[in-house]
Design an enzyme around this catalytic site. Structure first.
Site, PDB file in Angstrom:
ATOM      1  N   LYS A 158       0.845  -1.187   0.000  1.00 26.61           N
ATOM      2  CA  LYS A 158       0.000   0.000   0.000  1.00 26.61           C
ATOM      3  C   LYS A 158       0.882   1.239   0.000  1.00 26.61           C
ATOM      4  CE  LYS A 158      -1.857   2.928   2.571  1.00 26.61           C
ATOM      5  NZ  LYS A 158      -1.777   4.225   1.884  1.00 26.61           N
ATOM      6  N   GLU A 190      10.061   1.023  10.558  1.00 25.83           N
ATOM      7  CA  GLU A 190      11.095   2.025  10.304  1.00 25.83           C
ATOM      8  C   GLU A 190      10.407   3.364  10.475  1.00 25.83           C
ATOM      9  OE1 GLU A 190      14.174   1.294   9.316  1.00 25.83           O
ATOM     10  OE2 GLU A 190      14.104  -0.620   8.273  1.00 25.83           O
ATOM     11  N   CYS A 198      13.755  10.556   6.514  1.00 23.78           N
ATOM     12  CA  CYS A 198      13.567  10.117   7.894  1.00 23.78           C
ATOM     13  C   CYS A 198      14.827  10.328   8.726  1.00 23.78           C
ATOM     14  CB  CYS A 198      13.122   8.673   7.923  1.00 23.78           C
ATOM     15  SG  CYS A 198      14.050   7.681   6.805  1.00 23.78           S
ATOM     16  N   GLU A 212       9.868  15.594  15.047  1.00 20.28           N
ATOM     17  CA  GLU A 212      10.266  15.546  13.648  1.00 20.28           C
ATOM     18  C   GLU A 212       9.462  16.598  12.870  1.00 20.28           C
ATOM     19  OE1 GLU A 212       9.206  11.928  11.600  1.00 20.28           O
ATOM     20  OE2 GLU A 212      11.240  11.901  10.806  1.00 20.28           O
TER      21      GLU A 212
HETATM   22  P1  NAP Z   1       2.402   8.023   7.904  1.00 20.04           P
HETATM   23  O1  NAP Z   1       1.323   8.981   8.064  1.00 20.04           O
HETATM   24  O2  NAP Z   1       2.803   7.207   9.067  1.00 20.04           O
HETATM   25  O3  NAP Z   1       1.993   7.096   6.690  1.00 20.04           O
HETATM   26  C1  NAP Z   1       2.746   5.986   6.301  1.00 20.04           C
HETATM   27  C2  NAP Z   1       1.827   5.006   5.618  1.00 20.04           C
HETATM   28  O4  NAP Z   1       0.863   4.519   6.560  1.00 20.04           O
HETATM   29  C3  NAP Z   1       1.037   5.604   4.474  1.00 20.04           C
HETATM   30  O5  NAP Z   1       0.905   4.635   3.456  1.00 20.04           O
HETATM   31  C4  NAP Z   1      -0.290   5.897   5.122  1.00 20.04           C
HETATM   32  O6  NAP Z   1      -1.381   5.943   4.252  1.00 20.04           O
HETATM   33  C5  NAP Z   1      -0.447   4.730   6.058  1.00 20.04           C
HETATM   34  N1  NAP Z   1      -1.380   5.028   7.138  1.00 20.04           N
HETATM   35  C6  NAP Z   1      -1.711   6.239   7.667  1.00 20.04           C
HETATM   36  N2  NAP Z   1      -2.611   6.113   8.653  1.00 20.04           N
HETATM   37  C7  NAP Z   1      -2.880   4.792   8.779  1.00 20.04           C
HETATM   38  C8  NAP Z   1      -3.723   4.023   9.603  1.00 20.04           C
HETATM   39  N3  NAP Z   1      -4.493   4.602  10.531  1.00 20.04           N
HETATM   40  N4  NAP Z   1      -3.747   2.691   9.445  1.00 20.04           N
HETATM   41  C9  NAP Z   1      -2.986   2.093   8.504  1.00 20.04           C
HETATM   42  N5  NAP Z   1      -2.172   2.762   7.680  1.00 20.04           N
HETATM   43  C10 NAP Z   1      -2.100   4.101   7.809  1.00 20.04           C
HETATM   44  O7  NAP Z   1       3.752   8.701   7.416  1.00 20.04           O
HETATM   45  P2  NAP Z   1       3.937   9.673   6.169  1.00 20.04           P
HETATM   46  O8  NAP Z   1       3.354  10.977   6.566  1.00 20.04           O
HETATM   47  O9  NAP Z   1       3.523   9.051   4.917  1.00 20.04           O
HETATM   48  O10 NAP Z   1       5.527   9.735   6.075  1.00 20.04           O
HETATM   49  C11 NAP Z   1       6.299  10.534   6.873  1.00 20.04           C
HETATM   50  C12 NAP Z   1       6.807   9.772   8.090  1.00 20.04           C
HETATM   51  O11 NAP Z   1       7.506   8.600   7.712  1.00 20.04           O
HETATM   52  C13 NAP Z   1       7.793  10.578   8.876  1.00 20.04           C
HETATM   53  O12 NAP Z   1       7.483  10.511  10.238  1.00 20.04           O
HETATM   54  C14 NAP Z   1       9.128   9.900   8.604  1.00 20.04           C
HETATM   55  O13 NAP Z   1      10.095  10.045   9.558  1.00 20.04           O
HETATM   56  C15 NAP Z   1       8.753   8.500   8.421  1.00 20.04           C
HETATM   57  N6  NAP Z   1       9.743   7.802   7.612  1.00 20.04           N
HETATM   58  C16 NAP Z   1      10.609   6.916   8.190  1.00 20.04           C
HETATM   59  C17 NAP Z   1      11.565   6.257   7.445  1.00 20.04           C
HETATM   60  C18 NAP Z   1      12.518   5.276   8.047  1.00 20.04           C
HETATM   61  O14 NAP Z   1      13.091   4.508   7.323  1.00 20.04           O
HETATM   62  N7  NAP Z   1      12.698   5.230   9.326  1.00 20.04           N
HETATM   63  C19 NAP Z   1      11.627   6.474   6.075  1.00 20.04           C
HETATM   64  C20 NAP Z   1      10.747   7.374   5.505  1.00 20.04           C
HETATM   65  C21 NAP Z   1       9.800   8.019   6.291  1.00 20.04           C
HETATM   66  P3  NAP Z   1      -1.876   7.310   3.541  1.00 20.04           P
HETATM   67  O15 NAP Z   1      -0.884   8.375   3.841  1.00 20.04           O
HETATM   68  O16 NAP Z   1      -1.911   6.934   2.136  1.00 20.04           O
HETATM   69  O17 NAP Z   1      -3.221   7.606   4.090  1.00 20.04           O
END
Ligand code: NAP
Ligand code: MG
Length: 469
Positions: free
Chosen positions: A163, A239, A274, A373
């Site tokens: 997804k 991650e 990240c 963050e």
């Molecule tokens: P996010 O809001 O956590 O979303 C990540 C994924 O989870 C998306 O596909 C999102 O779907 C899905 N999601 C959101 N709410 C959900 C729920 N209630 N149930 C199931 N799935 C759900 O993060 P983001 O805003 O996309 O990305 C930014 C974050 O990712 C930052 O905090 C960053 O630090 C972290 N990150 C970490 C790494 C690492 O390797 N450690 C790498 C990259 C990013 P939708 O957005 O499509 O609704």
């Protein structure tokens, strides 16, 4: 393929706010179809039990097809996620391609073990795929993170349901098409675009999913632990984010070099990385000289049209995200942080989501600009009294993804590196990496590792076969 209920969502480009595609809006029903297809493909064994050389052949063909479609993939990534086209061409596409080729090449070279036993037994330890892997991906590096999950999952013989993030679904869909063309058997790889609550959660709760590989925020990552606990206890690797500090000691070497690395480490991809080096913890004596260089770097980096090959700083992923980042900068100033440069929205392309590189001096270590963050082009500088104080400040957030130490003494640098709680510590550099090194965090940054042969642990279990002799 349309969604089961025919619904779509609009995928907006942050370059100019225009709609680039209408995308099928996956729901629980689509997830169920995809998971069942993945399960059937796994149980049928055509992929899972194939000779590793056959899986390698298909995955290498996939990598070749990515090369053949490199420009198209780069254009999609740039339009969808706002990455500068030059970065998409030189970093996103080749890194994704190389990751798939690396695991393809690895998979027919991984051996099992024979356990030490008495003479009356032979105990074999081998790796087996888990079954159906659910991969849930953020928007910041759609191609690269998709490859980090899919390459080891598929190379080891699993089936997958991915997804992508709602903001950036296009390259994952394109990759899946190329995978099918390369010869992945039907059902082995499924991509279901959609929203977290509508498609992510049903994947996390599905009883036929054996493992979730998640990259994203701390909050959502923890929800996947709940989904697993409330469903079938599936494995989950997380991650999550970071607040990576640069510890700049008084004996740091060339400050021009350090400022270059620190500047790229926070402003590359508009800070939406990240492990972005979003904090500088510098010993007080060096602070003025380093700050001056960082401000110069920030002023020189001008946001531009991602479609222009000369652009080094593109758009943030969306209007909403931009508003969130600007809000955090405003609140930090309200908390006594001093805004040194940037902090404002700009519009190199009308309607797009751009902001200036921003540097603040943070006085209070508990300020949210230090603790949380931001995921934007925002650097917070903290001053330390001495090395001990710098280590305490560096470790003083909930995160533990990455850190860096700058010192001209290799002994001091190693001593400090040992005490920094992070999955990766760089010494006198930043963001140097290779597929050969594991990547992931500790503390709130999660657990589990992408990249390297260690990532195979996330997608296989160890099977013991004990033979009486
Ligand atoms: P996010 O809001 O956590 O979303 C990540 C994924 O989870 C998306 O596909 C999102 O779907 C899905 N999601 C959101 N709410 C959900 C729920 N209630 N149930 C199931 N799935 C759900 O993060 P983001 O805003 O996309 O990305 C930014 C974050 O990712 C930052 O905090 C960053 O630090 C972290 N990150 C970490 C790494 C690492 O390797 N450690 C790498 C990259 C990013 P939708 O957005 O499509 O609704
Ligand atoms: Mg988009």
């Amino acid at each position: 393929m349309p969604a089961a209920d025919g619904r779509v969502f609009e995928d907006v480009s942050p370059r100019d706010g225009r709609i680039v595609a209408e995308v099928a809006r996956g729901s629980a029903e689509d997830i169920d179809l995809a998971v069942r297809a993945a399960r059937r493909a796994f149980d049928d064994g055509a992929w899972a039990s194939a000779d590793p050389r056959e899986r390698k052949r298909v995955l290498l063909r996939w990598a070749e097809l990515i090369d053949e479609h490199a420009e198209e993939l780069a254009q999609l990534e740039s339009a969808d996620a706002g990455h500068p086209i030059t970065d998409a061409r030189k970093v996103d596409v080749p890194n994704a391609r190389n990751c798939i080729a690396w695991y393809a090449e690895a998979i027919d070279k991984v051996y099992g073990e024979i356990a030490p036993t008495g003479a009356d037994a032979l105990a074999l330890i081998g790796r087996e795929p888990l079954g159906v892997v659910g991969a849930v991906i953020p928007w910041n590096y759609p191609l690269i993170i998709t490859a980090w999950k899919l390459a080891p999952a598929l190379a080891t013989g699993n089936s997958a349901v991915l997804k992508p993030a709602e903001q950036s679904p296009l390259t994952a869909l394109a990759l899946a098409e190329l995978g099918a063309e390369a010869g992945l058997p039907d059902g082995v790889l499924n991509v279901v675009p959609g929203f977290g609550e509508e498609a992510g959660e049903p994947l996390g709760r599905h009883l036929l999913v054996d493992k979730i590989a998640f990259t994203g925020s701390v909050e959502v990552g923890r929800r996947f632990l709940t989904y697993a606990g409330e469903s079938n206890g599936k494995a989950v690797s997380l991650e999550l984010g970071g607040k990576s500090p640069h510890v700049v000691l008084a004996d740091a070497g060339d400050l021009d070099d350090a400022a270059q690395a620190i500047g790229w480490g926070i402003f590359y991809n508009a800070g939406q990385t990240c492990h972005a080096g979003s904090r500088v913890v510098v010993e007080r004596a060096l602070a003025p000289a380093l700050t001056e260089r960082l401000l110069e770097f920030a002023r020189d980096m001008v946001p531009g049209d991602p479609a222009d090959a000369a652009t080094t700083l593109g758009a943030l992923v969306s209007e909403d995200h931009l508003a969130g980042v600007l809000g955090r900068v405003d609140r930090a100033s309200g908390n006594g942080a001093r805004l040194l440069v940037g902090g404002a929205r700009v519009e190199p392309v009308p309607g797009g989501a751009y902001m200036q590189p921003t540097v603040l001096e943070a006085l209070d270590p508990s300020d949210p600009i230090v603790q949380e963050e931001v995921f934007g082009p925002v650097l917070a500088i903290q001053q330390a009294d001495d090395a001990e104080h710098a280590i305490a400040l560096a470790n003083g957030t909930g995160y533990g993804l990455a850190a860096a130490v700058w010192s001209s003494s290799i002994t001091t640098a190693h001593q400090v590196a040992r005490r920094l709680r992070a999955g990766t510590v760089w010494i006198n550099t930043f963001d140097a990496s290779s597929l050969t090194t594991p990547f992931g965090g500790v503390k709130d940054s999660g657990h589990g590792r992408d990249r390297s042969l260690h990532a195979l642990d996330a997608y296989t279990h160890l099977k013991t076969t004990w033979v009486a002799l």
